[in-house]
Design a protein around this motif. Sequence first.
Motif, PDB file in Angstrom:
ATOM      1  N   ALA A   1      49.522  27.814  37.217  1.00  0.00           N
ATOM      2  CA  ALA A   1      48.833  27.928  35.924  1.00  0.00           C
ATOM      3  C   ALA A   1      48.365  29.358  35.697  1.00  0.00           C
ATOM      4  O   ALA A   1      47.766  29.975  36.566  1.00  0.00           O
ATOM      5  N   LEU A   2      48.645  29.848  34.487  1.00  0.00           N
ATOM      6  CA  LEU A   2      48.168  31.183  34.097  1.00  0.00           C
ATOM      7  C   LEU A   2      47.074  30.998  33.062  1.00  0.00           C
ATOM      8  O   LEU A   2      47.252  30.246  32.107  1.00  0.00           O
ATOM      9  N   THR A   3      45.960  31.669  33.256  1.00  0.00           N
ATOM     10  CA  THR A   3      44.880  31.614  32.272  1.00  0.00           C
ATOM     11  C   THR A   3      44.793  32.982  31.597  1.00  0.00           C
ATOM     12  O   THR A   3      44.378  33.961  32.214  1.00  0.00           O
ATOM     13  N   PHE A   4      45.220  33.039  30.318  1.00  0.00           N
ATOM     14  CA  PHE A   4      45.138  34.307  29.580  1.00  0.00           C
ATOM     15  C   PHE A   4      43.678  34.535  29.193  1.00  0.00           C
ATOM     16  O   PHE A   4      43.044  33.657  28.602  1.00  0.00           O
ATOM     17  N   THR A   5      43.182  35.710  29.525  1.00  0.00           N
ATOM     18  CA  THR A   5      41.747  35.961  29.389  1.00  0.00           C
ATOM     19  C   THR A   5      41.507  37.301  28.723  1.00  0.00           C
ATOM     20  O   THR A   5      42.147  38.295  29.059  1.00  0.00           O
TER      21      THR A   5
ATOM     22  N   GLY B   1      37.674  44.994  27.456  1.00  0.00           N
ATOM     23  CA  GLY B   1      38.727  45.467  26.553  1.00  0.00           C
ATOM     24  C   GLY B   1      40.114  45.016  26.963  1.00  0.00           C
ATOM     25  O   GLY B   1      41.038  44.997  26.167  1.00  0.00           O
ATOM     26  N   ASP B   2      40.280  44.630  28.246  1.00  0.00           N
ATOM     27  CA  ASP B   2      41.603  44.222  28.741  1.00  0.00           C
ATOM     28  C   ASP B   2      41.945  42.785  28.350  1.00  0.00           C
ATOM     29  O   ASP B   2      41.065  41.941  28.201  1.00  0.00           O
ATOM     30  N   ILE B   3      43.260  42.527  28.222  1.00  0.00           N
ATOM     31  CA  ILE B   3      43.756  41.149  28.127  1.00  0.00           C
ATOM     32  C   ILE B   3      44.654  40.946  29.338  1.00  0.00           C
ATOM     33  O   ILE B   3      45.648  41.651  29.502  1.00  0.00           O
ATOM     34  N   VAL B   4      44.264  40.031  30.231  1.00  0.00           N
ATOM     35  CA  VAL B   4      45.029  39.817  31.469  1.00  0.00           C
ATOM     36  C   VAL B   4      45.245  38.325  31.688  1.00  0.00           C
ATOM     37  O   VAL B   4      44.646  37.501  31.008  1.00  0.00           O
ATOM     38  N   ALA B   5      46.094  37.998  32.649  1.00  0.00           N
ATOM     39  CA  ALA B   5      46.266  36.595  33.023  1.00  0.00           C
ATOM     40  C   ALA B   5      45.754  36.415  34.443  1.00  0.00           C
ATOM     41  O   ALA B   5      45.998  37.258  35.315  1.00  0.00           O
ATOM     42  N   ILE B   6      45.014  35.331  34.661  1.00  0.00           N
ATOM     43  CA  ILE B   6      44.513  35.013  36.008  1.00  0.00           C
ATOM     44  C   ILE B   6      45.369  33.855  36.531  1.00  0.00           C
ATOM     45  O   ILE B   6      45.586  32.867  35.816  1.00  0.00           O
ATOM     46  N   VAL B   7      45.848  33.991  37.754  1.00  0.00           N
ATOM     47  CA  VAL B   7      46.739  32.963  38.312  1.00  0.00           C
ATOM     48  C   VAL B   7      45.922  31.954  39.126  1.00  0.00           C
ATOM     49  O   VAL B   7      45.062  32.332  39.917  1.00  0.00           O
ATOM     50  N   GLY B   8      46.206  30.662  38.894  1.00  0.00           N
ATOM     51  CA  GLY B   8      45.690  29.619  39.779  1.00  0.00           C
ATOM     52  C   GLY B   8      44.286  29.119  39.497  1.00  0.00           C
ATOM     53  O   GLY B   8      43.655  28.539  40.371  1.00  0.00           O
ATOM     54  N   MET B   9      43.747  29.324  38.293  1.00  0.00           N
ATOM     55  CA  MET B   9      42.429  28.751  37.973  1.00  0.00           C
ATOM     56  C   MET B   9      42.583  27.229  37.854  1.00  0.00           C
ATOM     57  O   MET B   9      43.544  26.739  37.271  1.00  0.00           O
ATOM     58  N   LYS B  10      41.606  26.481  38.370  1.00  0.00           N
ATOM     59  CA  LYS B  10      41.775  25.032  38.447  1.00  0.00           C
ATOM     60  C   LYS B  10      41.272  24.290  37.202  1.00  0.00           C
ATOM     61  O   LYS B  10      41.964  23.492  36.624  1.00  0.00           O
ATOM     62  N   ASN B  11      40.019  24.551  36.825  1.00  0.00           N
ATOM     63  CA  ASN B  11      39.404  23.695  35.799  1.00  0.00           C
ATOM     64  C   ASN B  11      39.068  24.432  34.508  1.00  0.00           C
ATOM     65  O   ASN B  11      38.142  24.063  33.802  1.00  0.00           O
TER      66      ASN B  11
ATOM     67  N   ARG C   1      44.620  35.900  41.891  1.00  0.00           N
ATOM     68  CA  ARG C   1      45.467  37.034  41.522  1.00  0.00           C
ATOM     69  C   ARG C   1      45.276  37.365  40.056  1.00  0.00           C
ATOM     70  O   ARG C   1      45.066  36.483  39.220  1.00  0.00           O
ATOM     71  N   LEU C   2      45.334  38.651  39.750  1.00  0.00           N
ATOM     72  CA  LEU C   2      45.263  39.119  38.359  1.00  0.00           C
ATOM     73  C   LEU C   2      46.613  39.725  38.009  1.00  0.00           C
ATOM     74  O   LEU C   2      47.169  40.491  38.794  1.00  0.00           O
ATOM     75  N   VAL C   3      47.143  39.391  36.837  1.00  0.00           N
ATOM     76  CA  VAL C   3      48.423  39.994  36.451  1.00  0.00           C
ATOM     77  C   VAL C   3      48.365  40.476  35.012  1.00  0.00           C
ATOM     78  O   VAL C   3      47.635  39.935  34.175  1.00  0.00           O
ATOM     79  N   GLU C   4      49.156  41.528  34.750  1.00  0.00           N
ATOM     80  CA  GLU C   4      49.337  41.997  33.384  1.00  0.00           C
ATOM     81  C   GLU C   4      50.681  41.443  32.948  1.00  0.00           C
ATOM     82  O   GLU C   4      51.659  41.529  33.685  1.00  0.00           O
ATOM     83  N   MET C   5      50.729  40.853  31.773  1.00  0.00           N
ATOM     84  CA  MET C   5      51.940  40.140  31.380  1.00  0.00           C
ATOM     85  C   MET C   5      52.883  41.028  30.595  1.00  0.00           C
ATOM     86  O   MET C   5      52.471  41.850  29.800  1.00  0.00           O
ATOM     87  N   HIS C   6      54.187  40.818  30.844  1.00  0.00           N
ATOM     88  CA  HIS C   6      55.190  41.359  29.935  1.00  0.00           C
ATOM     89  C   HIS C   6      56.098  40.194  29.618  1.00  0.00           C
ATOM     90  O   HIS C   6      57.009  39.883  30.363  1.00  0.00           O
ATOM     91  N   ALA C   7      55.789  39.464  28.491  1.00  0.00           N
ATOM     92  CA  ALA C   7      56.463  38.201  28.157  1.00  0.00           C
ATOM     93  C   ALA C   7      56.401  37.285  29.380  1.00  0.00           C
ATOM     94  O   ALA C   7      55.326  36.909  29.790  1.00  0.00           O
ATOM     95  N   ASP C   8      57.561  36.957  30.038  1.00  0.00           N
ATOM     96  CA  ASP C   8      57.432  36.028  31.165  1.00  0.00           C
ATOM     97  C   ASP C   8      57.570  36.723  32.516  1.00  0.00           C
ATOM     98  O   ASP C   8      57.680  36.080  33.538  1.00  0.00           O
TER      99      ASP C   8
END
Length: 694
Positions: A321-325, A369-379, A351-358
């Motif tokens: 699961a990726l949580t866009f934040t 100011g950042d928009i990032v995706a967090i990997v593996g958030m549960k709830n 883990r924190l990732v910066e997305m480029h489409a998929d």
Amino acid sequence: MKDLTRYRNIGIFAHVDAGKTTTTERILKLTGKIHKIGEVHEGAATTDFMEQEQERGITIQSAATSCFWKEHQFNIIDTPGHVDFTIEVYRSLKVLDGGIGVFCGSGGVEPQSETNWRYANDSEVARIIYVNKLDRMGADFYRVVKQVENVLGAKPLVMVLPIGTEGDFVGVVDLLTRKAWVWDDSGDPMNYEIKDIPMEMKDDVEAYREQLIETAVEQDDDLMEKYLEGEELTIEEIKSCIRKGTINLSFFPTYCGSSFKNKGVQLVLDAVIDYLPNPTEVKPQPEVDLEGNETGNVAIVDPDKPMRALAFKIMDDRFGALTFTRLYSGTIKKGDTVLNTATGKTERIGRLVEMHADSREEIESAQAGDIVAIVGMKNVQTGHTLCDPKNPATLEPMVFPDPVISIAVKPKKKGTDEKMGMALSKMVQEDPSFRVETDQESGETIIKGMGELHLDIKVDILKRTHGVEVEVGKPQVAYRESITKVIQDSYTHKKQSGGSGQYGKIDYTIEPGEPGTGFQFQSKVTGGNVPREFWPAVQKGFESSIEKGVLAGYPCVDLKVTLQDGGYHPVDSSAIAFEIAARAAYRQSLPKAGPQMLEPVMKIDVFTPEDYMGDVIGDLNRRRGMIKSQDPGPTGVRIKADAPLSEMFGYIGDLRTMTSGRGQFSMEFSHYAPCPANVAEEVIKEAKEREAAK
């Protein structure tokens, strides 16, 4: 520490087929993110990475990507245009600082553009306008500018003029520099020359330039005075005025081009830097308490302040699961523990990732100011706030509309119920406008959504992404019930059975509320005949009863109950006695209050070539549609109407048949309205049959 003034969080939004995804592809090519351009119609666009998107040539999920232009970082979200997925646009706009509204040069301001524009106005997002597809037959930049004024009620600030139209479109004139940007026919966006303005355009350029400066200088009294005294303003001075006006939504800088032919996109990228706000220039996000009331505090965009972030999208993919934040303040690092204020639980950032489409790039930390995706958030779900556990706060949450259509689904293969259940729960997390319920009596799984296409795509995702084939029932409309008369009544609940009994007497009025008010309760009891501590029990009794109307068992809406008087027993009265009295009172009085069925009415927007207009209008009338307006354009007619959802199933197929495949339409929920008697009878009859079958 990153320089936040060099950040732009932007979204690209528009009507279906105006060229949003193609424009995003061009931006990625120009900024060096991709080397080969993928085309939407070939199913190869970078941001359309779902199979369903590639097949249908439409964007379903908003995709996030980062790129650089002239030492500025752009976090771009390409959003869907189709009306059933507006929720994607809404939640993306909620976390963006600026946007590019793309309009089709021939189609102009189309239905979905209006909805998206309205969302952007609600979220107070600064925008620039880009009129795309000027190489198309029937394209007319000046007509679209007029439509933006008339249909959207917005003020476009024309920044460029097109050189040539349709097949002869070669480039644009930049009004500020009075220079022409002309591209060759190689299709390479870098093959352009900057030349003098064509002679025949000089007068137009001067007239539009003067208009542009006059509008811009209204933002700054000193520069306005300078201009009125006849002094020439520098380009930097004019730009500072345009930036100010764009950020406070006074006007919208307007550009044009052809993304498909790679003409005009560079000027739009420059405009993003010049005129759209960086994260520190937008209104800070208000913080709210657990009841949703503003506390007066705001999340200040500053890496050194306590951490505040909003999860705006959940996406499940092969890595988990990726949580866009979106981070509004503070910083976040791998290994940090954050508090989710909605659940009251803490979670660790794996883990924190910066997305480029998929595809993705791992990063160690992110800041305000950042928009990032967090990997593996549960709830975590869409709209939840993540914050510093030592300094908790909640950001203003997102509000999602209720679904208007539902279907029953069951797995084709025996024994795959659990697999289907898990897949559906993942899908609900990803899309807040999609709901799943189990019918308590029949045990059926019901999925609910915003329209036929929405549910169609969900069934497709179940099959392809999760490997669950399902049988689909007939679409069901979300009817409602209400009342038409005022009833004054009384009910006494009395139960004597040795020992302490139960006693509660209520005198009450039930009346129709204003449309859209839901359930209202008021107590006018004086003198303690019903002690104050029992009023909430009476309210609860009525409130829990309205879930089921008396005609066909649909929820009852827009109802006002006033507790006038009553009686109690010092020993036998209790909260439960008054709650039971209220439930029984509801069943006793509602049938007398002129109950009626309500049906969801949709806003329909149909585009048809003129030759088929009579057929389309005749068909809408047969579907109980009310025609609101007809607007002729160069390539056809737009018909706006209101029609009941129950009559609109399968409409797209009928429209295509009527218009030889050239008609288009979009539909969104408008309001609930009383059903005609014959329709209501049919709905009630079906409900009774369903009840009997159980």
